[in-house]
Design an enzyme around this catalytic site. Structure first.
Site, PDB file in Angstrom:
ATOM      1  CD  GLU A 131      -0.537  -1.011   1.918  1.00  0.00           C
ATOM      2  OE1 GLU A 131       0.411  -1.466   1.262  1.00  0.00           O
ATOM      3  OE2 GLU A 131      -1.186  -0.004   1.583  1.00  0.00           O
ATOM      4  CG  ASP A 188       0.285   5.288  -0.446  1.00  0.00           C
ATOM      5  OD1 ASP A 188       1.512   5.388  -0.589  1.00  0.00           O
ATOM      6  OD2 ASP A 188      -0.377   4.313  -0.870  1.00  0.00           O
ATOM      7  CD  GLU A 227       1.049   3.266  -5.811  1.00  0.00           C
ATOM      8  OE1 GLU A 227       2.107   3.372  -5.170  1.00  0.00           O
ATOM      9  OE2 GLU A 227       0.065   2.618  -5.416  1.00  0.00           O
TER      10      GLU A 227
HETATM   11  O1  GCW Z   1       1.294   3.044  -2.288  1.00  0.00           O
HETATM   12  C1  GCW Z   1       1.105   1.782  -1.744  1.00  0.00           C
HETATM   13  C2  GCW Z   1       1.209   0.885  -2.914  1.00  0.00           C
HETATM   14  C3  GCW Z   1       1.683  -0.501  -2.594  1.00  0.00           C
HETATM   15  C4  GCW Z   1       2.939  -0.392  -1.741  1.00  0.00           C
HETATM   16  C5  GCW Z   1       2.618   0.382  -0.477  1.00  0.00           C
HETATM   17  C6  GCW Z   1       3.843   0.602   0.399  1.00  0.00           C
HETATM   18  C7  GCW Z   1       4.879  -1.815  -1.673  1.00  0.00           C
HETATM   19  O2  GCW Z   1      -0.040   0.842  -3.566  1.00  0.00           O
HETATM   20  O3  GCW Z   1       1.918  -1.158  -3.801  1.00  0.00           O
HETATM   21  O4  GCW Z   1       3.501  -1.651  -1.449  1.00  0.00           O
HETATM   22  O5  GCW Z   1       2.131   1.644  -0.801  1.00  0.00           O
HETATM   23  O6  GCW Z   1       4.438   1.662   0.302  1.00  0.00           O
HETATM   24  O7  GCW Z   1       4.184  -0.267   1.189  1.00  0.00           O
END
Ligand code: GCW
Length: 614
Positions: free
Chosen positions: A241, A320, A348
């Site tokens: 990311e 995720d 989240e």
């Molecule tokens: O779930 C996603 C989140 C990000 C997060 C990323 C990760 C810390 O939306 O906010 O960043 O995963 O786990 O690296």
């Protein structure tokens, strides 16, 4: 005093604050036992048995109990005894040892005081670019973690924003002071580092094979461990990311991780390297690239190439932290690499500490599928913040509590853990305690029904990740598609499709690949099916989608009823009711948006004539 001081938690009826004078876990254990037994007629004593390390043994004596344990084990023993006696549960017999040696809490706290994906207020220890906290509250935090066996706290966000490097630099003294506050609770610090740090310090490169870069990290490690000798290690999110990583220099993740690992090896530090790596710039038109495949495709060829102090930290599912995902195939396929399982307490994608979502049933599934012997460590993304009750929703504390108990014993029973938390947190009449425990136990399946039935995840509002938006991620670069059209929905991930199922050991591959055996909860994660597909119970797929959304929403309404009859203490009662109102609103929105979305494609009305909006 802030209102958190008197908030009930599973540590209720214990003294507050924990001793300021304690320097070792043994001191803390003695202090806690003395205070707890002051109000009782029996007594307890501690005995240090260094060989037991983190383990402990509780034995009955003539007038009470003896807690025998290793350096931190003695404190875990004290807490286990207090937990058992306060919840009227049996005192554990025999020597108790934690299953996973590293039981980590990863905090995504930024130094400006915000918490990435934080739903419980601002950071407990950062504000305005540096440390800012009440020492008493940090001791209470240490106590809370230690009371359920958590032994590492990672201080800062894996997305390392500047000036986080200062934690290891001009703020190192402050970092050391913070570490000292947690030390009497057996909790060690870990720090997230930015792979490109040497570049940012003016070295002109962060190439892991560059000698100057290696020296820079070695010097950094020496400086840091000189000051904090028990620092647990560094945590790294690289090439993920948009974070920097070894790929920039044409180096592999093994080369990148090993370079850092060698810098910290002399001090016994662990290099925890996250495996959350995928193409977040995917073209949605491309149906060959399949995000769940990404981590295994990248890391499997590197199995065996990592140094002994590298731990590859893998999210429980290949996407995720969705409501339901199959176990990540990496957790089953890396035979020569130390692994950590990563879960997310911060809700989240699971209701953001507004909607009820108790995780123990989910972890039971995850832990029971895992080749446990390969996994050496567990990490959970924290759900804590400066809120009065620490966790936004007062019931979200059950997830931190349960995480600790599962990390200690992955065979824990979800129902028993939830009930113990409920009993320790609220002195409810038996019948109400049962109602609360049942509500929590079902909460995940209720949330799943109205947000992500049959493995249809990602229909969530982009960025904020709360509330429905079936098209939100559909034409995006993140690789998160359900590909609904007027004929079918879901993705074929079998050998005929993206081939993702081939990443599993054969028994699981076959289980998921066959429509006869694939669990309903993952049906559309693994398969693309027409709406008139007959489910095992005879319903059509489209009817099942409608039914789940109606049922999930109705069950949320039942939970609201059950909740209103509980005599919870203030302010938890008001807080829980307020959040429940938002949950009901959210559940209705999910029901109507998702049902309407599919109705518009199919034109199939609900078999029971319930309202679906055109
Ligand atoms: O779930 C996603 C989140 C990000 C997060 C990323 C990760 C810390 O939306 O906010 O960043 O995963 O786990 O690296």
């Amino acid at each position: 005093m802030s209102d958190w001081v008197n908030r009930r938690s599973w540590l209720k009826d214990l003294p507050w604050p924990a001793s300021e004078n304690a320097v070792s876990p043994l001191d803390t254990a003695e202090y806690e036992l003395k205070a707890f037994f002051a109000a009782r007629t029996d007594t307890a004593a501690c005995q240090l048995v260094p060989d037991l390390k983190e383990g402990y043994e509780l034995t009955k004596t003539q007038n009470g109990f003896l807690v025998r344990g290793g350096k931190t084990g003695v404190l875990y023993g004290a807490y286990a005894l207090i937990r058992a006696l306060s919840s009227f549960s049996p005192v554990p017999e025999g020597v108790q040892q934690p299953y996973y040696p590293l039981r980590m809490l990863d905090c995504w706290d930024n130094m400006d005081g915000t918490v990435e994906r934080g739903y419980a207020g601002r950071s407990l220890w950062f504000e305005g670019g540096s440390f800012s906290y009440e020492p008493a509250r940090i001791r209470q935090l240490g106590r809370m973690l230690s009371s359920v066996g958590i032994n590492v706290l990672c201080l800062n966000n894996v997305n390392v924003h500047q000036p986080a490097q200062r934690l290891l630099d001009d703020l190192l003294e402050d970092t050391a002071r913070f570490a000292a506050l947690l030390r009497p609770f057996g909790v060690r610090l870990m720090v997230s580092v930015d792979f490109s740090q040497p570049l940012q310090q003016g070295l002109g490169t962060a190439d892991p094979l560059d000698e100057e870069v290696q020296r820079w990290w070695a010097d950094t490690a020496k400086r840091v461990w000189d000051r904090i000798p028990d620092l647990a290690g560094f945590l790294v999110k690289a090439d993920s990311e948009h974070r920097p990583g070894p790929n920039t220099y044409g180096r592999t993740h093994a080369q990148g991780a090993n370079m850092l690992a060698r810098a910290i090896a002399p001090y016994g530090g662990f290099l925890v390297w996250r495996a959350f790596v995928y193409n977040c710039m995917q073209d949605w038109r491309d149906t060959k690239t399949d995000r769940p495949r990404a981590a295994y495709d990248l890391y499997k060829p590197l199995d065996g190439a990592f140094d002994g102090n590298v731990i590859l930290q893998v999210k429980h599912g290949p996407y995720d932290f969705q409501v339901r995902e199959p176990l990540s195939p990496l957790l089953l396929g890396m035979n020569s690499t130390a692994l950590a399982l990563e879960v997310q307490l911060a809700q989240e994608y699971t209701g953001q500490q507004i909607d009820l979502y108790a995780m123990p049933p989910m972890w039971r599934e995850v832990f029971s599928q895992m080749g446990k012997e390969r996994v050496r460590a567990v990490a959970a993304v924290s759900n804590l913040g400066r809120d009065g009750c620490w966790t936004g929703h007062p019931f979200a504390a059950v997830n931190l509590f349960a995480y600790g108990l599962f990390a200690w014993n992955p065979d824990s029973d979800p129902a028993a853990v939830i009930r113990q938390w409920a009993r320790l947190s609220y002195a409810l009449p038996k019948e109400q305690e049962t109602r609360l425990s049942d509500m929590l136990l079902r909460s995940r399946s209720v949330y799943e029904k109205y947000t992500a039935t049959l493995g249809l995840c990602w229909m969530i509002t982009p960025n904020t990740h709360y509330g429905p938006n079936p098209y939100g991620y559909e034409f995006q670069a993140w690789g998160t598609y359900i590909r609904a059209d007027r004929n079918a929905v879901g993705i074929d991930r079998t050998a005929q499709g993206t081939g993702y199922t081939d990443q599993y050991p054969s028994a699981l591959r076959d289980l998921y690949a066959s429509l006869d055996t694939c669990p309903d909860g993952l049906l559309l994660f693994f398969h693309r099916l027409p709406y008139d597909y007959r489910m095992r119970d005879g319903r059509t797929l489209i009817q099942r989608i409608y039914d789940d959304h109606f049922e999930g929403c109705a069950q949320a309404e039942e939970m609201a009823n059950a909740l209103s009859g509980l005599s919870l203490p203030a302010p938890d009662r008001e807080e829980a009711l307020k959040r429940m109102e938002r949950q009901i609103k959210n559940a209705r929105e999910w029901r109507d948006v998702v049902n309407t979305f599919f109705y518009r494609y199919t034109g199939v009305p609900d078999a029971h004539g319930r309202t679906i909006y055109p």
